[in-house]
Design a protein around this motif. Structure first.
Motif, PDB file in Angstrom:
ATOM      1  N   LEU A  23       0.853  -1.192   0.000  1.00  0.00           N
ATOM      2  CA  LEU A  23       0.000   0.000   0.000  1.00  0.00           C
ATOM      3  C   LEU A  23       0.886   1.238   0.000  1.00  0.00           C
ATOM      4  O   LEU A  23       1.578   1.521   0.979  1.00  0.00           O
ATOM      5  CB  LEU A  23      -0.901   0.009   1.236  1.00  0.00           C
ATOM      6  CG  LEU A  23      -1.906   1.161   1.311  1.00  0.00           C
ATOM      7  CD1 LEU A  23      -3.015   0.965   0.286  1.00  0.00           C
ATOM      8  CD2 LEU A  23      -2.504   1.272   2.713  1.00  0.00           C
ATOM      9  N   ASP A  27      -2.060   4.860  -3.269  1.00  0.00           N
ATOM     10  CA  ASP A  27      -3.044   3.770  -3.235  1.00  0.00           C
ATOM     11  C   ASP A  27      -4.044   3.982  -2.099  1.00  0.00           C
ATOM     12  O   ASP A  27      -5.252   3.767  -2.260  1.00  0.00           O
ATOM     13  CB  ASP A  27      -2.335   2.427  -3.038  1.00  0.00           C
ATOM     14  CG  ASP A  27      -1.509   2.040  -4.253  1.00  0.00           C
ATOM     15  OD1 ASP A  27      -1.807   2.552  -5.351  1.00  0.00           O
ATOM     16  OD2 ASP A  27      -0.561   1.250  -4.094  1.00  0.00           O
ATOM     17  N   ALA A  28      -3.521   4.371  -0.950  1.00  0.00           N
ATOM     18  CA  ALA A  28      -4.387   4.578   0.217  1.00  0.00           C
ATOM     19  C   ALA A  28      -5.406   5.679  -0.055  1.00  0.00           C
ATOM     20  O   ALA A  28      -6.598   5.532   0.266  1.00  0.00           O
ATOM     21  CB  ALA A  28      -3.532   4.930   1.439  1.00  0.00           C
ATOM     22  N   ILE A 151      -6.698  10.754   5.383  1.00  0.00           N
ATOM     23  CA  ILE A 151      -6.078   9.490   4.978  1.00  0.00           C
ATOM     24  C   ILE A 151      -4.568   9.573   5.102  1.00  0.00           C
ATOM     25  O   ILE A 151      -3.917   8.652   5.631  1.00  0.00           O
ATOM     26  CB  ILE A 151      -6.488   9.151   3.531  1.00  0.00           C
ATOM     27  CG1 ILE A 151      -7.985   8.854   3.443  1.00  0.00           C
ATOM     28  CG2 ILE A 151      -5.687   7.950   3.025  1.00  0.00           C
ATOM     29  CD1 ILE A 151      -8.508   8.737   2.031  1.00  0.00           C
ATOM     30  N   TYR A 155      -2.113   7.365   7.416  1.00  0.00           N
ATOM     31  CA  TYR A 155      -1.057   6.573   6.775  1.00  0.00           C
ATOM     32  C   TYR A 155       0.287   6.830   7.466  1.00  0.00           C
ATOM     33  O   TYR A 155       1.004   5.889   7.837  1.00  0.00           O
ATOM     34  CB  TYR A 155      -0.985   6.941   5.297  1.00  0.00           C
ATOM     35  CG  TYR A 155      -0.024   6.101   4.482  1.00  0.00           C
ATOM     36  CD1 TYR A 155      -0.457   4.963   3.815  1.00  0.00           C
ATOM     37  CD2 TYR A 155       1.320   6.453   4.367  1.00  0.00           C
ATOM     38  CE1 TYR A 155       0.414   4.197   3.058  1.00  0.00           C
ATOM     39  CE2 TYR A 155       2.203   5.694   3.614  1.00  0.00           C
ATOM     40  CZ  TYR A 155       1.742   4.572   2.963  1.00  0.00           C
ATOM     41  OH  TYR A 155       2.615   3.813   2.213  1.00  0.00           O
ATOM     42  N   LEU A 224      -6.298   3.441  10.220  1.00  0.00           N
ATOM     43  CA  LEU A 224      -6.128   3.598   8.773  1.00  0.00           C
ATOM     44  C   LEU A 224      -7.191   2.802   8.021  1.00  0.00           C
ATOM     45  O   LEU A 224      -7.797   3.308   7.066  1.00  0.00           O
ATOM     46  CB  LEU A 224      -4.734   3.142   8.354  1.00  0.00           C
ATOM     47  CG  LEU A 224      -4.466   3.211   6.843  1.00  0.00           C
ATOM     48  CD1 LEU A 224      -4.581   4.641   6.334  1.00  0.00           C
ATOM     49  CD2 LEU A 224      -3.094   2.642   6.500  1.00  0.00           C
ATOM     50  N   ASN A 225      -7.422   1.552   8.438  1.00  0.00           N
ATOM     51  CA  ASN A 225      -8.442   0.741   7.765  1.00  0.00           C
ATOM     52  C   ASN A 225      -9.818   1.386   7.866  1.00  0.00           C
ATOM     53  O   ASN A 225     -10.617   1.320   6.928  1.00  0.00           O
ATOM     54  CB  ASN A 225      -8.483  -0.659   8.371  1.00  0.00           C
ATOM     55  CG  ASN A 225      -7.268  -1.486   7.987  1.00  0.00           C
ATOM     56  OD1 ASN A 225      -6.610  -1.186   6.994  1.00  0.00           O
ATOM     57  ND2 ASN A 225      -6.955  -2.493   8.778  1.00  0.00           N
ATOM     58  N   LEU A 228     -10.040   4.147   5.440  1.00  0.00           N
ATOM     59  CA  LEU A 228     -10.035   3.624   4.067  1.00  0.00           C
ATOM     60  C   LEU A 228     -11.339   2.913   3.729  1.00  0.00           C
ATOM     61  O   LEU A 228     -11.605   2.605   2.565  1.00  0.00           O
ATOM     62  CB  LEU A 228      -8.872   2.644   3.863  1.00  0.00           C
ATOM     63  CG  LEU A 228      -7.461   3.210   3.947  1.00  0.00           C
ATOM     64  CD1 LEU A 228      -6.441   2.136   3.618  1.00  0.00           C
ATOM     65  CD2 LEU A 228      -7.297   4.400   3.014  1.00  0.00           C
ATOM     66  N   TYR A 236      -1.717  -4.367   5.631  1.00  0.00           N
ATOM     67  CA  TYR A 236      -1.005  -3.785   4.495  1.00  0.00           C
ATOM     68  C   TYR A 236       0.485  -3.728   4.801  1.00  0.00           C
ATOM     69  O   TYR A 236       0.896  -3.620   5.961  1.00  0.00           O
ATOM     70  CB  TYR A 236      -1.495  -2.367   4.222  1.00  0.00           C
ATOM     71  CG  TYR A 236      -2.874  -2.296   3.620  1.00  0.00           C
ATOM     72  CD1 TYR A 236      -3.100  -2.667   2.304  1.00  0.00           C
ATOM     73  CD2 TYR A 236      -3.944  -1.827   4.375  1.00  0.00           C
ATOM     74  CE1 TYR A 236      -4.369  -2.589   1.751  1.00  0.00           C
ATOM     75  CE2 TYR A 236      -5.215  -1.743   3.831  1.00  0.00           C
ATOM     76  CZ  TYR A 236      -5.416  -2.129   2.515  1.00  0.00           C
ATOM     77  OH  TYR A 236      -6.664  -2.047   1.982  1.00  0.00           O
ATOM     78  N   ILE A 238       3.320  -1.194   4.156  1.00  0.00           N
ATOM     79  CA  ILE A 238       3.510   0.203   3.760  1.00  0.00           C
ATOM     80  C   ILE A 238       4.728   0.327   2.849  1.00  0.00           C
ATOM     81  O   ILE A 238       5.809  -0.184   3.161  1.00  0.00           O
ATOM     82  CB  ILE A 238       3.702   1.076   5.003  1.00  0.00           C
ATOM     83  CG1 ILE A 238       2.457   1.010   5.890  1.00  0.00           C
ATOM     84  CG2 ILE A 238       4.002   2.510   4.610  1.00  0.00           C
ATOM     85  CD1 ILE A 238       1.212   1.480   5.228  1.00  0.00           C
TER      86      ILE A 238
END
Length: 442
Positions: A23, A27-28, A151, A155, A224-225, A228, A236, A238
């Protein structure tokens, strides 16, 4: 090695998880934008506002309506005409019906109505709806920018948590090695039992800090999830790392000018002000006469405009001009105008209030970015010094030239400087995207 093992490695991760996928930050952001329910709601608000504008604008043009119906009438006595005896030389009274009674009534009506003059109410209402729709579009863009910052922040928080967990593991490995060396030196009579116990306590503290770091890592992954919009146990790896190369920045004056020109919130409020102006004009138009042209085409059985009525479909039509002028409605129009003017004043105040907030946001983001940029060099130097200090202290400890406490201090200093450096790196990334958002460039 460090980059290779950067990933979510959750010791004791009890929840069922799927396979890890890589990720990047981009992408995130893409996943978060696609899955965000709040952003979809915001985008639907844009569609609603645009359709509302279309609806209001349609009122300016001719309406064509088709109506139809069937009516069954009750029976009534026929309308008879009686001629008295001798009126026309008739020896007896004469009685007859003028027309036949019909009890089934069929009606088809096609009506065309076109407003000619509405005191500019429809024109201004349409303009207000269009400006409102444009304003909602900017609102949606602002929501998108806020989500991107959210986001990115999550991240980099996860990145920082992973780095911290790794540093804690390294610190635990160092202290355990230190403890082993201390036991060997105790056996050789170079340290006291008290010194060894001090190191053992430090090992316990390092284990506790590692547990805290691993828990923080789980929490950061869940956060984070959540942003997202994916399952909370999704794992993920990173792949993006903080960038320190491009740290150029404009002066604060240029940034403020850019923000005032580009911020979606300000663009939205400017359009809402224009919509409020149009709404005032639309409300005031109710004082003026309303003129419309109306035409009807009838296809009826029987057609009552044709006498005598017959049981057959017949066409007729009419056309005319309707004029209406409100004379007295107990202050209703005045109240509507006052409401519209108050809303216009609200829009002005909201614009000024938001401009002040933007000024503050840009200033804070500018200072945060400048501070984060300055922290990088200082933190990097501190890490280099701490690593060298630890290397020297470790070598001297092995030959008894420094005390046990000196080595523990060096270990703690090395851990703290690494944490500070990682915090400075992620802080720079968060400050960078926050500044882009504050200046309306995101």
């Amino acid at each position: 090695m460090k980059r290779a093992i950067i990933g979510i490695v959750l010791i004791g991760w009890a929840m069922t998880s799927s396979a890890q996928t890589t990720l990047s930050l981009q992408d995130a952001i893409q996943i978060g934008l696609e899955n965000s329910k709040s952003l979809k709601i915001s985008q639907l608000n844009v569609s609603i506002a645009q359709e509302k504008s279309n609806e209001v604008n349609a009122n300016r043009w001719a309406n064509l309506t088709l109506k139809g119906g069937y009516t069954r009438l009750s029976t009534v006595p026929p309308f008879n005409v009686t001629i008295p005896v001798g009126e026309f030389g008739n020896p007896t009274p004469l009685s007859f019906s003028l027309y036949q009674n019909l009890y089934d009534y069929y009606n088809l009506q096609l009506q065309l109505q076109q407003p000619i003059f509405t005191g500019f109410t429809l024109l201004n209402s349409s303009k207000a709806a269009e400006k409102t729709a444009e304003a909602v579009t900017y609102d949606s863009k602002a929501d998108r920018s806020n989500l991107e910052v959210q986001i990115a922040t999550s991240y980099w928080n996860l990145y920082q948590a992973m780095e911290a967990a790794q540093f804690m593991q390294e610190n635990l490995d160092r202290t355990q090695l230190h403890y082993k060396q201390a036991q060997d030196m105790l056996n050789q009579g170079m340290l006291t039992q008290s010194d060894v116990l001090s190191v053992k306590v430090q090992v316990s503290n390092a284990q506790l800090m590692l547990l805290d770091a691993q828990n923080n890592l789980r929490l950061a992954a869940v956060a984070l999830n959540n942003v997202l919009g994916v399952p909370l146990n999704k794992e993920y790896t990173i792949t993006s790392v903080p960038q320190t190369g491009d740290t150029t920045m404009q002066d604060i004056g240029a940034l403020l000018h850019t923000a005032l020109e580009n911020r979606n919130e300000l663009q939205s409020l400017k359009l809402k002000g224009q919509a409020a102006d149009a709404a005032v004009a639309a409300a005031w138009g109710a004082y003026l006469p309303q003129v419309a042209v109306v035409g009807d085409l009838y296809y009826q059985r029987p057609n009552q405009r044709i006498q005598p009525p017959t049981d057959a479909f017949k066409n007729t039509w009419d056309a005319g001009v309707m004029i209406s002028l409100p004379i007295w409605n107990w202050g209703q129009t005045e109240a509507k105008v006052d409401q519209a003017r108050a809303q216009r004043e609200q829009a002005d105040l909201a614009l000024k209030q938001t401009a002040d907030a933007v000024y503050l946001d840009v200033t804070q983001s500018y200072l945060n970015f400048k501070q984060a940029k300055d922290k990088i060099a200082v933190a990097q130097t501190a890490v280099n010094d701490a690593e060298e200090s630890y290397r020297i202290s470790d070598q001297k400890f092995k030959v008894g030239l420094v005390t046990n406490t000196d080595l523990m201090d060096a270990e703690i200093a090395l851990l703290q400087t690494k944490l500070n450096y990682t915090q400075a790196l992620t802080g720079l990334e968060i400050a960078r995207i926050s500044l882009e958002k504050a200046t309306g460039q995101l």
